[in-house]
Motif scaffolding. Structure first.
Motif, PDB file in Angstrom:
ATOM      1  N   THR A  34     -42.589 -58.729 -30.995  1.00  0.00           N
ATOM      2  CA  THR A  34     -43.318 -57.663 -31.205  1.00  0.00           C
ATOM      3  C   THR A  34     -43.704 -56.928 -29.947  1.00  0.00           C
ATOM      4  OG1 THR A  34     -44.762 -58.889 -32.999  1.00  0.00           O
ATOM      5  CG2 THR A  34     -45.859 -57.303 -31.890  1.00  0.00           C
ATOM      6  N   LEU A  35     -43.925 -57.597 -28.853  1.00  0.00           N
ATOM      7  CA  LEU A  35     -44.369 -56.948 -27.462  1.00  0.00           C
ATOM      8  C   LEU A  35     -43.072 -56.159 -26.898  1.00  0.00           C
ATOM      9  CD1 LEU A  35     -45.949 -59.847 -25.625  1.00  0.00           C
ATOM     10  CD2 LEU A  35     -47.179 -57.747 -26.316  1.00  0.00           C
ATOM     11  N   ALA A  36     -41.701 -56.935 -27.279  1.00  0.00           N
ATOM     12  CA  ALA A  36     -40.672 -55.982 -27.119  1.00  0.00           C
ATOM     13  C   ALA A  36     -40.461 -54.682 -27.715  1.00  0.00           C
ATOM     14  CB  ALA A  36     -39.237 -56.641 -27.021  1.00  0.00           C
ATOM     15  N   ILE A  37     -40.684 -54.591 -29.153  1.00  0.00           N
ATOM     16  CA  ILE A  37     -40.599 -53.493 -29.744  1.00  0.00           C
ATOM     17  C   ILE A  37     -41.475 -52.596 -29.597  1.00  0.00           C
ATOM     18  CG2 ILE A  37     -40.496 -52.613 -32.124  1.00  0.00           C
ATOM     19  CD1 ILE A  37     -37.983 -54.364 -31.191  1.00  0.00           C
ATOM     20  N   ASP A  38     -42.903 -52.782 -29.163  1.00  0.00           N
ATOM     21  CA  ASP A  38     -43.864 -51.978 -28.942  1.00  0.00           C
ATOM     22  C   ASP A  38     -43.546 -51.008 -27.557  1.00  0.00           C
ATOM     23  OD1 ASP A  38     -45.264 -52.712 -31.183  1.00  0.00           O
ATOM     24  OD2 ASP A  38     -46.539 -54.076 -29.846  1.00  0.00           O
ATOM     25  N   ALA A  39     -42.807 -52.010 -26.540  1.00  0.00           N
ATOM     26  CA  ALA A  39     -42.579 -51.254 -25.615  1.00  0.00           C
ATOM     27  C   ALA A  39     -41.146 -50.230 -25.549  1.00  0.00           C
ATOM     28  CB  ALA A  39     -42.409 -52.440 -24.265  1.00  0.00           C
ATOM     29  N   PHE A  40     -40.653 -50.355 -26.853  1.00  0.00           N
ATOM     30  CA  PHE A  40     -39.115 -49.767 -26.778  1.00  0.00           C
ATOM     31  C   PHE A  40     -39.324 -48.486 -27.521  1.00  0.00           C
ATOM     32  CE2 PHE A  40     -34.575 -50.564 -28.246  1.00  0.00           C
ATOM     33  CZ  PHE A  40     -34.161 -49.204 -28.248  1.00  0.00           C
ATOM     34  N   ASN A 217     -27.799 -67.411 -23.130  1.00  0.00           N
ATOM     35  CA  ASN A 217     -28.979 -67.558 -22.258  1.00  0.00           C
ATOM     36  C   ASN A 217     -28.792 -68.348 -21.181  1.00  0.00           C
ATOM     37  OD1 ASN A 217     -30.868 -65.658 -23.650  1.00  0.00           O
ATOM     38  ND2 ASN A 217     -30.959 -66.853 -25.397  1.00  0.00           N
ATOM     39  N   GLU A 218     -27.899 -69.056 -21.003  1.00  0.00           N
ATOM     40  CA  GLU A 218     -27.790 -70.289 -20.077  1.00  0.00           C
ATOM     41  C   GLU A 218     -26.347 -70.056 -19.149  1.00  0.00           C
ATOM     42  OE1 GLU A 218     -27.239 -73.432 -22.666  1.00  0.00           O
ATOM     43  OE2 GLU A 218     -29.110 -72.967 -23.883  1.00  0.00           O
ATOM     44  N   GLY A 219     -25.636 -69.181 -19.545  1.00  0.00           N
ATOM     45  CA  GLY A 219     -24.509 -68.945 -18.741  1.00  0.00           C
ATOM     46  C   GLY A 219     -23.460 -69.843 -18.921  1.00  0.00           C
ATOM     47  N   ASN A 220     -23.452 -70.799 -20.227  1.00  0.00           N
ATOM     48  CA  ASN A 220     -22.463 -71.643 -20.593  1.00  0.00           C
ATOM     49  C   ASN A 220     -21.100 -71.254 -20.918  1.00  0.00           C
ATOM     50  OD1 ASN A 220     -24.269 -71.267 -22.579  1.00  0.00           O
ATOM     51  ND2 ASN A 220     -22.903 -72.129 -23.891  1.00  0.00           N
ATOM     52  N   ALA A 221     -21.243 -69.940 -21.591  1.00  0.00           N
ATOM     53  CA  ALA A 221     -19.809 -69.584 -22.127  1.00  0.00           C
ATOM     54  C   ALA A 221     -18.988 -69.277 -20.852  1.00  0.00           C
ATOM     55  CB  ALA A 221     -20.485 -68.206 -22.921  1.00  0.00           C
ATOM     56  N   GLU A 222     -19.743 -68.602 -19.507  1.00  0.00           N
ATOM     57  CA  GLU A 222     -18.903 -68.492 -18.526  1.00  0.00           C
ATOM     58  C   GLU A 222     -18.055 -69.433 -17.995  1.00  0.00           C
ATOM     59  OE1 GLU A 222     -21.354 -65.111 -19.718  1.00  0.00           O
ATOM     60  OE2 GLU A 222     -21.728 -67.052 -19.386  1.00  0.00           O
ATOM     61  N   LEU A 251     -26.327 -54.233 -28.177  1.00  0.00           N
ATOM     62  CA  LEU A 251     -27.122 -55.222 -27.336  1.00  0.00           C
ATOM     63  C   LEU A 251     -28.419 -55.210 -27.132  1.00  0.00           C
ATOM     64  CD1 LEU A 251     -24.276 -55.321 -24.553  1.00  0.00           C
ATOM     65  CD2 LEU A 251     -24.843 -57.355 -26.181  1.00  0.00           C
ATOM     66  N   ARG A 252     -28.945 -53.721 -27.010  1.00  0.00           N
ATOM     67  CA  ARG A 252     -30.251 -53.458 -26.805  1.00  0.00           C
ATOM     68  C   ARG A 252     -31.261 -54.023 -28.363  1.00  0.00           C
ATOM     69  NH1 ARG A 252     -31.418 -47.567 -26.077  1.00  0.00           N
ATOM     70  NH2 ARG A 252     -33.353 -48.297 -25.095  1.00  0.00           N
ATOM     71  N   MET A 253     -30.325 -53.771 -29.148  1.00  0.00           N
ATOM     72  CA  MET A 253     -31.101 -54.043 -30.566  1.00  0.00           C
ATOM     73  C   MET A 253     -31.248 -55.659 -30.701  1.00  0.00           C
ATOM     74  SD  MET A 253     -31.749 -51.178 -31.370  1.00  0.00           S
ATOM     75  CE  MET A 253     -32.442 -51.319 -32.977  1.00  0.00           C
ATOM     76  N   LEU A 254     -30.062 -56.255 -30.304  1.00  0.00           N
ATOM     77  CA  LEU A 254     -29.788 -57.834 -30.558  1.00  0.00           C
ATOM     78  C   LEU A 254     -30.891 -58.385 -29.590  1.00  0.00           C
ATOM     79  CD1 LEU A 254     -28.170 -60.193 -31.675  1.00  0.00           C
ATOM     80  CD2 LEU A 254     -26.722 -60.009 -29.606  1.00  0.00           C
ATOM     81  N   ALA A 255     -30.831 -58.306 -28.318  1.00  0.00           N
ATOM     82  CA  ALA A 255     -31.520 -59.027 -27.465  1.00  0.00           C
ATOM     83  C   ALA A 255     -33.310 -59.025 -27.993  1.00  0.00           C
ATOM     84  CB  ALA A 255     -31.367 -58.613 -25.941  1.00  0.00           C
ATOM     85  N   ALA A 258     -33.824 -60.740 -31.041  1.00  0.00           N
ATOM     86  CA  ALA A 258     -33.361 -62.097 -31.033  1.00  0.00           C
ATOM     87  C   ALA A 258     -34.568 -62.880 -30.412  1.00  0.00           C
ATOM     88  CB  ALA A 258     -32.211 -62.514 -30.578  1.00  0.00           C
ATOM     89  N   THR A 259     -34.746 -62.472 -28.948  1.00  0.00           N
ATOM     90  CA  THR A 259     -35.278 -63.328 -27.961  1.00  0.00           C
ATOM     91  C   THR A 259     -36.697 -62.643 -27.406  1.00  0.00           C
ATOM     92  OG1 THR A 259     -34.149 -62.848 -26.250  1.00  0.00           O
ATOM     93  CG2 THR A 259     -33.550 -64.696 -27.452  1.00  0.00           C
ATOM     94  N   GLY A 260     -36.654 -61.101 -27.822  1.00  0.00           N
ATOM     95  CA  GLY A 260     -37.783 -60.476 -27.232  1.00  0.00           C
ATOM     96  C   GLY A 260     -37.657 -59.966 -26.079  1.00  0.00           C
ATOM     97  N   ALA A 261     -36.379 -60.137 -25.519  1.00  0.00           N
ATOM     98  CA  ALA A 261     -36.009 -59.620 -24.005  1.00  0.00           C
ATOM     99  C   ALA A 261     -35.314 -58.404 -24.104  1.00  0.00           C
ATOM    100  CB  ALA A 261     -35.217 -60.769 -23.380  1.00  0.00           C
ATOM    101  N   PRO A 262     -35.420 -57.559 -22.998  1.00  0.00           N
ATOM    102  CA  PRO A 262     -34.843 -56.287 -23.014  1.00  0.00           C
ATOM    103  C   PRO A 262     -33.044 -56.417 -22.965  1.00  0.00           C
ATOM    104  CG  PRO A 262     -36.468 -56.274 -21.424  1.00  0.00           C
ATOM    105  CD  PRO A 262     -36.220 -57.638 -21.795  1.00  0.00           C
TER     106      PRO A 262
END
Length: 465
Positions: A34-40, A217-222, A251-255, A258-262
């Protein structure tokens, strides 16, 4: 969690710890979104563009897949095609055996879960190291993911602590999340670096470059994919986007959804294996493009479901998912999107309960970043189930009786008024704890006492005023 859908739901509703664990994560995700979308700025226009991108790709899927294959091959990758989950697993296992792999490091992939890759690796005698923290928890507990973003959301931190102490060589001594994460890091690092093959999914496939995009979110893929000598990517054919610009928009829509992050902490693009002059990277890169019913979905009226970018927003806001968690759905994908996908992948006859386990309140469609009309698709499955005679005889008889009464307005109004009076008498305290023929609802929750008059009666009264 075994048994039929009703049994799984009853078990979930009777588990107070499950409700606590699900609400912790889903509630936090809802608030952050909600916070992320309000700021988008212009989020609704961005949703329109995201849906249009996906629809364009789905309508021209063959051409974009061919373009992706050509560019991936030009970059040094090898592209494989799999029509079914079995074919996909056979390709992956064949590649691992050809490489002489004894262990693989795997970064979280719902497509891998869908095709049954963990079981295939186990049957082939290949050690699997799940490098995502939540998937590591799931692997230790011998369970399936309960959410597509947070696979272990059904576990409380207290349960995870017990699990780590029983399985880690050097477990945590402090009961903090940071200490438990450090314990997992120590335990997993050796397996990551020693793996012969790295396996991952893909969030997006870039047609004009042949690149594969992963988001974690953890860098484990790399760390899972760069050190091993072979990298294997398994991806659904619908993951294609035309260009890097389109990928950035998605990617902007996904993040945010999913997690509320930019933007997610780790977003990486892989284009082919290690080249001369590169300091690190795999010597071989294989990409397995999986259909597994997706082409059939496009042809059978479910093309809009192929827009899905696997953000999990629909389940985070679903009133049903928030009560029963993910395992009750029985398939790889839970929540509203799972209720549409599972009948398509595993058959409607065995999963007809899922489309019916929905209130059709529309919240899932309201928050979907690519505007998938999930309630409409769920109603489509209900209609197909009815046409094919899959509904129980008691259900068909009950609806038939209701239809008979509904065609007789005077009788219907009389029956409704009688039912309202009876329910109000049963709910003298303001709530109904036991309603005839509605035990499935009142076994786990009370219902509010109904209004004194039906909606139609109140509506007509309002019209006269």
């Amino acid at each position: 969690m075994s048994g039929g859908f009703a049994e799984r739901v009853d078990a979930a509703l009777a588990d107070p710890i499950l409700k606590l664990a699900v609400e912790r994560t889903a509630g936090t995700a809802e608030a952050k979104r909600t916070l992320a979308i309000d700021a988008f700025a212009d989020f609704e226009a961005a949703r329109d563009r995201a849906a249009a991108i996906k629809d364009h790709v789905i309508a021209n899927l063959g051409g974009y897949l061919e373009r992706f294959e050509a560019n991936a091959v030009a970059a040094g990758a090898v592209v494989h095609w799999a029509r079914t989950s079995q074919e996909a697993c056979d390709i992956v296992i064949g590649l691992c055996k050809a490489a002489g792999a004894k262990s693989v490091a795997r970064s979280k992939s719902m497509l891998g879960e869908e095709i049954g890759l963990p079981h295939a690796l186990a049957e082939a005698g290949i050690t699997r190291v799940e490098t995502d923290l939540a998937e590591h928890i799931i692997q230790l507990s011998g369970e399936r993911p309960s959410h597509i973003i947070w696979p272990a959301m059904h576990k409380t931190r207290e349960q995870v602590s017990v699990l780590f102490k029983a399985n880690h060589r050097d477990p945590h001594t402090e009961e903090t999340i940071a200490a438990m994460a450090e314990s997992a890091r120590r335990h997993l690092r050796e397996g990551m670096l020693a793996a012969d093959v790295g396996i991952c999914g893909a969030n997006f496939l870039i047609a004009d470059t042949g690149a594969v995009c992963t988001v974690t979110n953890e860098g484990n893929a790399e760390l899972s994919l760069v050190p091993p000598r072979m990298q294997i990517v398994t991806a659904g054919i619908e993951k294609i986007v035309p260009s890097m610009g389109h990928a950035v928009h998605m990617l902007r829509m996904l993040a945010r959804s999913a997690t509320g992050a930019p933007l997610t902490q780790y977003t990486t693009f892989y284009t082919g294996p290690k080249r001369p002059g590169d300091r690190d990277g795999p010597e071989e890169m294989h990409i397995v493009l999986v259909d597994n019913g997706r082409t059939a979905m496009r042809e059978d009226g479910l093309a809009e479901m192929l827009r899905c970018i696997r953000c999990g927003a629909c389940m985070n806001h679903c009133v049903v998912f928030r009560q029963i968690g993910g395992h009750a759905y029985g398939g790889t994908y839970p929540g509203p999107m799972g209720a549409v996908l599972t009948p398509a992948i595993d058959g409607l006859a065995a999963n007809r309960d899922l489309p019916n386990a929905c209130t059709l309140n529309g919240k899932c469609q309201e928050v979907c970043p690519v505007r998938i009309p999930l309630p409409t698709l769920l109603r489509g499955w209900r209609e197909k189930s009815w046409r094919e005679g899959l509904e129980p005889k008691a259900t068909r008889a009950g609806i038939g009786l209701w239809a008979w009464a509904a065609r007789r307005p005077r009788l219907y109004r009389t029956a409704t008024a009688t039912a309202l009076t009876a329910l109000r008498l049963l709910g003298r305290t303001g709530w109904l704890s036991n309603v005839p023929l509605a035990g499935g609802w009142t076994r786990h929750r009370d219902l509010p006492k109904p209004a004194a008059e039906s909606f139609m009666a109140q509506y007509k009264k309002g019209q006269r005023q």
